[in-house]
Design an enzyme around this catalytic site. Structure first.
Site, PDB file in Angstrom:
ATOM      1  N   PRO A 154      52.457   6.031  80.575  1.00  9.76           N
ATOM      2  CA  PRO A 154      51.720   5.702  81.798  1.00  9.76           C
ATOM      3  C   PRO A 154      50.579   4.719  81.548  1.00  9.76           C
ATOM      4  CG  PRO A 154      52.090   8.056  81.668  1.00  9.76           C
ATOM      5  CD  PRO A 154      52.501   7.493  80.343  1.00  9.76           C
ATOM      6  N   CYS A 155      50.466   3.741  82.428  1.00 11.21           N
ATOM      7  CA  CYS A 155      49.357   2.784  82.350  1.00 11.21           C
ATOM      8  C   CYS A 155      48.091   3.358  82.979  1.00 11.21           C
ATOM      9  CB  CYS A 155      49.729   1.490  83.067  1.00 11.21           C
ATOM     10  SG  CYS A 155      51.069   0.574  82.281  1.00 11.21           S
ATOM     11  N   THR A 156      48.264   4.308  83.901  1.00  9.80           N
ATOM     12  CA  THR A 156      47.131   4.899  84.609  1.00  9.80           C
ATOM     13  C   THR A 156      46.657   6.146  83.883  1.00  9.80           C
ATOM     14  OG1 THR A 156      48.166   4.147  86.651  1.00  9.80           O
ATOM     15  CG2 THR A 156      46.304   5.637  86.870  1.00  9.80           C
TER      16      THR A 156
END
Length: 314
Positions: A154-156
């Site tokens: 995940p980038c978030t």
């Protein structure tokens, strides 16, 4: 800290890309050539301007809506999203599910032998204490996301919600954000979540703050970014005010799942969408699906003019 602030996402996005092109430094993570702002913050004063109308960017609105609804529904399956945007399959390890999908993590976070619905937690926290600073949703999971051999980290990292002056503000922290692809989709999806939670709390929609440890542009996208920055010939529209909340969003996702699987729905199925807001979102996804399947669209059964204009451009 590099910062950009605007009332309208389209103009803020142009400013963000221009700053990246002018001030970005060159880095090569995993051998991929990029230019990067580190760190970077974008503030959107009016989150309902979340749709990009700049034709040089050419968004897939149906995909953006489905991405948002998948988070609300806790869905991690590849098939529907990949039908609207085939290239997304490359981010799945097995072609069936997204290991790093946000939906399951937000709906069924597990730890210490228990499960937690983070949407319900945040809403309950702010109902009990409207001035709370503890309304946080976590996405990055160190137990799984430091594992090697996956394409889907995940980038978030987290969402943070605060009510001030009876307005729900949202702060999002991204460890990494692709300015050409992910940023546009993320701002759309996350501000939709912001508005949905504001409705559940019966407060106004505040500002949206998007913090990125790395805001970057791949070398292959630099020329496209320049075209987006240079294009000034487009109109701006604001999405209608959202009506309803979690239940309506989940009903819309469920109905679209049926439309995707069976390709035909009886008229009485639409009665589940009790207002024009969610009906329009459903129809945008359905028309986008028809375009991908090369089905004929006889008539645009849409209420809002902004969605009609989107398909007229298609």
């Amino acid at each position: 800290m590099h910062t950009v602030e605007n009332v309208i996402f389209d103009y803020g996005y142009q400013s963000s890309l221009k700053l990246l092109l002018d001030k970005g430094t060159r880095v090569e993570p995993r051998g991929l050539k990029t230019i990067e702002l580190a760190p970077f913050c974008f503030t959107l004063k009016n989150p309902r301007t979340r749709i990009i109308y700049n034709e040089a960017r050419n968004i897939n609105l149906g995909f953006n809506i489905l991405e948002f609804l998948s988070m609300i529904a806790g869905d991690d399956r590849v098939e529907m999203l990949a039908t609207l945007t085939p290239n997304i399959k490359q981010f799945s390890d097995d072609g069936k599910v997204f290991r790093g999908a946000y939906g399951p993590r937000l709906n069924m976070w597990h730890g210490m032998g228990a499960f937690s619905n983070q949407f319900e937690n945040v809403i309950e926290k702010l109902k009990k204490d409207k001035d709370s600073r503890q309304a946080v949703m976590t996405i990055f999971d160190p137990l799984f996301d430091y594992l090697n051999g996956t394409k889907d980290v995940p980038c978030t990292v987290m969402f943070h919600f605060m009510i001030r002056d009876n307005k729900l503000n949202m702060n999002v922290y991204m460890r990494s954000n692709d300015a050409m692809l992910g940023h546009v989709i993320d701002v759309f999806s996350f501000t939709m979540i912001q508005e949905l939670i504001a409705n559940e709390l019966d407060c106004e929609l505040g500002e949206y703050n998007h913090f990125c440890g790395s805001f970057h542009l791949y070398e292959k996208d630099i020329e496209k970014a320049k075209k987006i920055v240079d294009n000034v010939n487009f109109e701006i529209q604001e999405m209608p005010k959202m009506i309803g909340g979690l239940k309506e969003a989940k009903d819309t996702f469920t109905l679209f799942r049926r439309a995707f699987e069976y390709e035909h729905l009886e008229d009485d199925c639409f009665k589940k969408l009790k207002n024009s807001y969610w009906f329009d979102l459903f129809m945008v996804m359905r028309y986008q699906l028809d375009l991908k399947r090369k089905n004929k669209i006889d008539e645009l059964m849409l209420v809002s003019e902004i969605y009609k204009k989107y398909f007229e451009r298609k």
